[in-house]
Design a protein around this motif. Structure first.
Motif, short mmCIF file in Angstrom:
data_model
loop_
_atom_site.label_atom_id
_atom_site.label_comp_id
_atom_site.label_asym_id
_atom_site.label_seq_id
_atom_site.Cartn_x
_atom_site.Cartn_y
_atom_site.Cartn_z
N GLU A 106 0.83 -1.21 0.00
CA GLU A 106 0.00 0.00 0.00
C GLU A 106 0.86 1.26 0.00
O GLU A 106 0.53 2.25 -0.66
CB GLU A 106 -0.92 0.00 1.23
N HIS A 107 1.97 1.22 0.74
CA HIS A 107 2.87 2.38 0.79
C HIS A 107 3.51 2.62 -0.58
O HIS A 107 3.65 3.77 -1.02
CB HIS A 107 3.94 2.15 1.85
N ILE A 108 3.86 1.56 -1.27
CA ILE A 108 4.39 1.69 -2.63
C ILE A 108 3.34 2.36 -3.52
O ILE A 108 3.64 3.25 -4.31
CB ILE A 108 4.79 0.31 -3.21
N ASP A 109 2.09 1.94 -3.38
CA ASP A 109 1.01 2.49 -4.21
C ASP A 109 0.82 3.98 -3.94
O ASP A 109 0.57 4.75 -4.87
CB ASP A 109 -0.28 1.73 -3.93
N LYS A 110 0.95 4.39 -2.68
CA LYS A 110 0.68 5.77 -2.32
C LYS A 110 1.86 6.71 -2.51
O LYS A 110 1.68 7.93 -2.56
CB LYS A 110 0.21 5.84 -0.85
N VAL A 111 3.09 6.16 -2.62
CA VAL A 111 4.25 7.05 -2.72
C VAL A 111 4.94 6.91 -4.09
O VAL A 111 4.61 7.66 -5.01
CB VAL A 111 5.22 6.86 -1.55
N PRO A 112 5.86 5.95 -4.29
CA PRO A 112 6.56 5.98 -5.58
C PRO A 112 5.65 5.71 -6.78
O PRO A 112 5.81 6.33 -7.83
CB PRO A 112 7.65 4.91 -5.43
N SER A 113 4.69 4.81 -6.62
CA SER A 113 3.81 4.51 -7.75
C SER A 113 2.96 5.73 -8.12
O SER A 113 2.82 6.08 -9.30
CB SER A 113 2.91 3.31 -7.42
N SER A 114 2.42 6.39 -7.10
CA SER A 114 1.60 7.58 -7.36
C SER A 114 2.42 8.74 -7.91
O SER A 114 1.90 9.58 -8.64
CB SER A 114 0.89 8.02 -6.07
N ASP A 115 3.69 8.79 -7.53
CA ASP A 115 4.57 9.86 -8.02
C ASP A 115 4.86 9.74 -9.52
O ASP A 115 5.10 10.75 -10.19
CB ASP A 115 5.92 9.81 -7.28
N LEU A 116 4.87 8.53 -10.02
CA LEU A 116 5.33 8.31 -11.40
C LEU A 116 4.54 9.09 -12.46
O LEU A 116 5.15 9.75 -13.31
CB LEU A 116 5.34 6.81 -11.72
N PRO A 117 3.20 9.07 -12.45
CA PRO A 117 2.48 9.82 -13.47
C PRO A 117 2.68 11.34 -13.35
O PRO A 117 2.83 12.04 -14.36
CB PRO A 117 1.01 9.45 -13.23
N LEU A 118 2.69 11.85 -12.11
CA LEU A 118 2.81 13.29 -11.91
C LEU A 118 4.20 13.79 -12.29
O LEU A 118 4.36 14.80 -12.98
CB LEU A 118 2.48 13.64 -10.46
N HIS A 119 5.23 13.08 -11.84
CA HIS A 119 6.58 13.48 -12.20
C HIS A 119 6.91 13.11 -13.65
O HIS A 119 7.81 13.69 -14.25
CB HIS A 119 7.60 12.90 -11.22
N GLY A 120 6.16 12.15 -14.19
CA GLY A 120 6.28 11.89 -15.63
C GLY A 120 5.85 13.12 -16.42
O GLY A 120 6.44 13.46 -17.45
#
Length: 198
Positions: A106-120
């Motif tokens: 869940e932490h992966i989903d909320k932090v690095p995974s969620s960051d990928l589209p926005l920082h993409g």
């Protein structure tokens, strides 16, 4: 694989394509994140992948640095995260986070995974690429962010609230009522959807 792992891989694939498409002379381009270059955007993503490993007593595998080879650096970091998502016992391990107790998955989903589209989007804007965010990710982020309690949203907008130098969201950017869902999302988290490097 579960839904979180599938989402991570899809988002990481999209980010990987953007990193691989950056031309050598573009890495020092400014990005929509104030004080960050295109290279710094990738550096941040990799750093957050490292942060997510700490509750398991792990560190990122030794790999070329972002300064040496941004593509190889990102691919190594994502492999470390995917190894956790592929291991049910690791993925289900509980950990303490700034927003409460949750599983590593869940932490992966909320932090690095969620960051990928926005920082993409940041990386695409900095380097002249297609900056379209997957509509599924726009909807996911909009629902998650607009559903935050007011006090937590305020914390997200407060520089340093999650540690020295950490800024999650900026002040909301005014935007027209006819703006697209993607532009509304970007403006809500403090990005100017019309930003350009020059």
């Amino acid at each position: 694989m579960g839904e979180i792992a599938d989402s991570y891989r899809r988002r990481a694939d999209a980010f990987d394509r953007k990193v691989a498409a950056v031309r050598p002379g573009q890495w020092d381009n400014p990005s929509p994140c104030e004080k960050w270059t295109a290279r710094d955007v990738v550096r941040h993503i990799i750093d957050m992948h490292g942060v997510i490993l700490r509750p398991l007593g792990r560190r990122l595998t030794t790999a070329p640095t972002v300064d040496e080879d941004p593509v190889a650096a990102f691919r190594s970091a994502r492999a470390d995260v995917e190894a956790i998502l592929d291991d049910p016992s690791l993925a289900s391990t509980a950990c303490e986070t700034p927003t409460g107790t949750m599983t590593i998955e869940e932490h992966i989903d909320k932090v690095p995974s969620s960051d990928l589209p926005l920082h993409g989007w940041d990386l695409a804007r900095a380097t002249g690429q297609d900056d379209t965010i997957d509509p599924a990710d726009v909807a996911y982020h909009w629902s998650a962010i607009t559903g935050l309690p007011a006090d937590l949203l305020e914390k997200f907008r407060t520089p340093g609230a999650f540690g020295p130098g950490v800024e999650v969201f900026g002040p909301e950017v005014p935007i027209g009522e006819d703006a697209s869902p993607q532009d509304r999302l970007l403006a809500f988290i403090g990005r100017d959807p019309q930003w350009a490097p020059w």
